[in-house]
Design an enzyme around this catalytic site. Structure first.
Site, mmCIF file in Angstrom:
data_model
loop_
_atom_site.group_PDB
_atom_site.id
_atom_site.type_symbol
_atom_site.label_atom_id
_atom_site.label_comp_id
_atom_site.label_asym_id
_atom_site.label_seq_id
_atom_site.Cartn_x
_atom_site.Cartn_y
_atom_site.Cartn_z
ATOM 1 N N SER A 119 4.770 -2.056 -1.216
ATOM 2 C CA SER A 119 4.137 -2.643 -2.754
ATOM 3 C C SER A 119 2.678 -2.857 -2.696
ATOM 4 O O SER A 119 2.239 -2.608 -3.870
ATOM 5 C CB SER A 119 5.030 -4.119 -2.834
ATOM 6 O OG SER A 119 6.067 -4.119 -2.689
ATOM 7 N N HIS A 140 7.760 3.736 -4.529
ATOM 8 C CA HIS A 140 7.780 2.185 -4.790
ATOM 9 C C HIS A 140 8.971 1.822 -5.724
ATOM 10 O O HIS A 140 8.671 2.063 -6.884
ATOM 11 C CB HIS A 140 6.470 1.707 -5.266
ATOM 12 C CG HIS A 140 6.414 0.198 -5.216
ATOM 13 N ND1 HIS A 140 5.753 -0.363 -6.506
ATOM 14 C CD2 HIS A 140 6.935 -0.692 -4.661
ATOM 15 C CE1 HIS A 140 6.052 -1.684 -5.991
ATOM 16 N NE2 HIS A 140 6.548 -1.900 -5.113
ATOM 17 N N GLU A 152 7.915 4.336 -8.507
ATOM 18 C CA GLU A 152 6.352 4.918 -8.683
ATOM 19 C C GLU A 152 6.272 5.903 -7.589
ATOM 20 O O GLU A 152 6.264 5.396 -6.265
ATOM 21 C CB GLU A 152 5.240 3.789 -8.456
ATOM 22 C CG GLU A 152 5.359 2.749 -9.659
ATOM 23 C CD GLU A 152 4.222 1.441 -9.459
ATOM 24 O OE1 GLU A 152 3.745 1.077 -10.547
ATOM 25 O OE2 GLU A 152 4.178 1.198 -8.334
ATOM 26 N N ASN A 190 2.331 -3.410 -10.452
ATOM 27 C CA ASN A 190 1.728 -4.780 -9.739
ATOM 28 C C ASN A 190 0.440 -4.986 -9.885
ATOM 29 O O ASN A 190 -0.204 -6.177 -10.130
ATOM 30 C CB ASN A 190 2.164 -4.711 -8.322
ATOM 31 C CG ASN A 190 3.302 -4.748 -7.729
ATOM 32 O OD1 ASN A 190 4.189 -5.524 -8.564
ATOM 33 N ND2 ASN A 190 3.751 -4.685 -6.566
HETATM 34 N N1 NAD Z 1 11.597 -7.513 -2.363
HETATM 35 C C1 NAD Z 1 10.870 -6.926 -3.219
HETATM 36 O O1 NAD Z 1 10.936 -7.367 -4.255
HETATM 37 C C2 NAD Z 1 10.309 -5.486 -3.006
HETATM 38 C C3 NAD Z 1 9.916 -4.578 -4.147
HETATM 39 C C4 NAD Z 1 9.433 -3.355 -3.744
HETATM 40 C C5 NAD Z 1 8.913 -3.078 -2.695
HETATM 41 N N2 NAD Z 1 8.965 -4.067 -1.565
HETATM 42 C C6 NAD Z 1 8.738 -3.691 -0.133
HETATM 43 O O2 NAD Z 1 9.875 -3.218 0.363
HETATM 44 C C7 NAD Z 1 9.634 -3.292 1.999
HETATM 45 C C8 NAD Z 1 10.799 -4.211 2.409
HETATM 46 O O3 NAD Z 1 10.861 -5.437 1.738
HETATM 47 P P1 NAD Z 1 12.180 -6.191 1.646
HETATM 48 O O4 NAD Z 1 12.195 -7.079 0.559
HETATM 49 O O5 NAD Z 1 13.263 -5.286 1.690
HETATM 50 O O6 NAD Z 1 12.309 -6.795 3.037
HETATM 51 P P2 NAD Z 1 13.403 -7.601 3.842
HETATM 52 O O7 NAD Z 1 12.748 -8.670 4.582
HETATM 53 O O8 NAD Z 1 14.652 -8.035 3.094
HETATM 54 O O9 NAD Z 1 13.863 -6.427 4.873
HETATM 55 C C9 NAD Z 1 12.850 -6.052 5.891
HETATM 56 C C10 NAD Z 1 13.370 -4.833 6.785
HETATM 57 O O10 NAD Z 1 12.647 -4.668 7.918
HETATM 58 C C11 NAD Z 1 13.376 -4.746 9.122
HETATM 59 N N3 NAD Z 1 12.487 -4.902 10.316
HETATM 60 C C12 NAD Z 1 11.961 -6.170 10.580
HETATM 61 N N4 NAD Z 1 11.346 -6.162 11.690
HETATM 62 C C13 NAD Z 1 11.318 -4.839 12.194
HETATM 63 C C14 NAD Z 1 10.789 -4.170 13.160
HETATM 64 N N5 NAD Z 1 10.161 -4.503 14.273
HETATM 65 N N6 NAD Z 1 11.083 -2.820 13.391
HETATM 66 C C15 NAD Z 1 11.613 -2.137 12.354
HETATM 67 N N7 NAD Z 1 12.415 -2.726 11.269
HETATM 68 C C16 NAD Z 1 12.119 -4.090 10.904
HETATM 69 C C17 NAD Z 1 14.590 -5.716 8.720
HETATM 70 O O11 NAD Z 1 15.488 -5.251 9.672
HETATM 71 C C18 NAD Z 1 14.950 -5.508 7.581
HETATM 72 O O12 NAD Z 1 15.646 -4.216 7.369
HETATM 73 C C19 NAD Z 1 8.386 -4.002 2.116
HETATM 74 O O13 NAD Z 1 7.229 -3.049 2.205
HETATM 75 C C20 NAD Z 1 8.067 -4.766 0.681
HETATM 76 O O14 NAD Z 1 6.609 -4.807 0.177
HETATM 77 C C21 NAD Z 1 9.742 -5.038 -1.746
#
Ligand code: NAD
Length: 282
Positions: A119, A140, A152, A190
């Site tokens: 993000s 994204h 995106e 964002n």
């Molecule tokens: N939540 C949102 O609203 C949103 C929206 C758009 C983009 N994002 C982006 O998506 C990405 C994931 O966010 P999320 O909300 O799904 O987070 P989340 O916490 O739900 O998931 C995180 C993931 O990372 C994995 N992980 C943790 N430690 C790890 C490691 N050492 N090695 C490999 N994998 C590992 C976990 O197992 C899990 O699958 C981030 O980059 C975030 O910025 C999030």
């Protein structure tokens, strides 16, 4: 290039949603989690959402089973070797993402596309850790990924045109509304939404208002489908504070910095819907 098989790294909130989009769209999809238990949790999330689609009559039971059957799980990045497109959705930490891209670029075919769902991090800085930065783009998605149409498609100065075009075409084929953009802080949404939501929260304190009244004002006066406080509760206060800090760090504008009220809410664990309490109680 034709995308036949898709890999998703991380089946958390975003990764599970992205994997769901992929299997629903007809692609064989490999989901990689750090442990088999987390993988199964991701699969269960997908199954639950697909099940709801069947209950609501939006999907047949046959399509539900076929979509789930397209999902396989692994704990090894090496098992993504056959994927034409790999979308990474691990924690928002630059060193972790760089590690994943370095390893991915060693295991996938040279022409595979590697995409990050970051993000707020720089796609270029993630791409530089890979052996093939020209095959790296940002994709994204927005939360919840299966519901919100926008993706995106982020191009870096190193991205190959055909990698960008293939990512765009895949998103469209998956039923999304892709928009191409450059690797600038916050991309499009964002960059606009984060300072705007911060302004809304500052108004609460400056004007001594209730969250419900700010929400009522913006839904009825500006036509927003959801008021800013309800939206922040949905996004997650922690997710928003983290993204605000990242944007503030990059652009240095005061409006980007998280307002004190949001930082306090984060410290108190009032993280929004997922915590049962934020601006509102759930
Ligand atoms: N939540 C949102 O609203 C949103 C929206 C758009 C983009 N994002 C982006 O998506 C990405 C994931 O966010 P999320 O909300 O799904 O987070 P989340 O916490 O739900 O998931 C995180 C993931 O990372 C994995 N992980 C943790 N430690 C790890 C490691 N050492 N090695 C490999 N994998 C590992 C976990 O197992 C899990 O699958 C981030 O980059 C975030 O910025 C999030």
């Amino acid at each position: 290039m034709q995308i036949r098989k898709v890999g998703v790294v991380g089946l958390g909130t975003m990764g599970a949603g992205i994997a769901q989009i992929s299997v629903q769209g007809g692609w064989e999809t490999v989901g990689r989690e750090v442990t088999p238990e987390l993988g199964e949790r991701g699969r269960a999330t997908i199954e639950r959402y697909l099940g709801r689609a069947v209950e609501k009559g939006r999907m047949s039971a046959t399509d539900h089973d076929a979509a789930l059957a397209r999902l396989s799980l692994t704990t090894e990045l090496a098992d993504l070797a056959e994927c034409d497109l790999v979308i990474e959705a691990v924690l928002e930490e630059l060193p972790l993402k760089r590690e994943v891209f370095a390893e991915l670029s060693r295991v996938v075919r040279p022409d595979a596309i590697l995409a990050t769902n970051t993000s707020a991090l720089s796609v270029s800085e993630i791409a530089e850790a890979s052996e093939r930065p020209e095959r790296v783009v940002g994709m994204h998605f927005f939360n919840p990924a299966p519901v919100l149409p926008l993706v995106e498609i982020v191009r870096t100065p190193q991205s190959d045109d055909d990698a960008v075009e293939a990512a765009y075409a895949w998103a469209e084929a998956a039923g999304k509304q892709p928009v191409a953009c450059n690797d600038t802080p916050g991309f499009i949404v964002n960059r606009i939404l984060i300072p705007l939501l911060n302004d809304c929260v500052r108004v609460l304190d400056e004007a001594d208002l209730d969250p419900a009244d700010v929400d009522k004002a913006m839904t009825n006066g500006a036509g927003w489908p959801l008021g800013p406080c309800a939206l922040l509760d949905l996004i997650g206060i922690d997710v928003h504070v983290h993204a605000s800090e990242a944007l503030h760090g990059k652009l240095g504008e005061e409006r980007m910095a998280p307002p004190a009220r949001l930082v306090e809410m984060q410290e108190q664990g009032r993280l929004g819907r997922k915590a049962g309490a934020g601006f509102y109680e759930y």
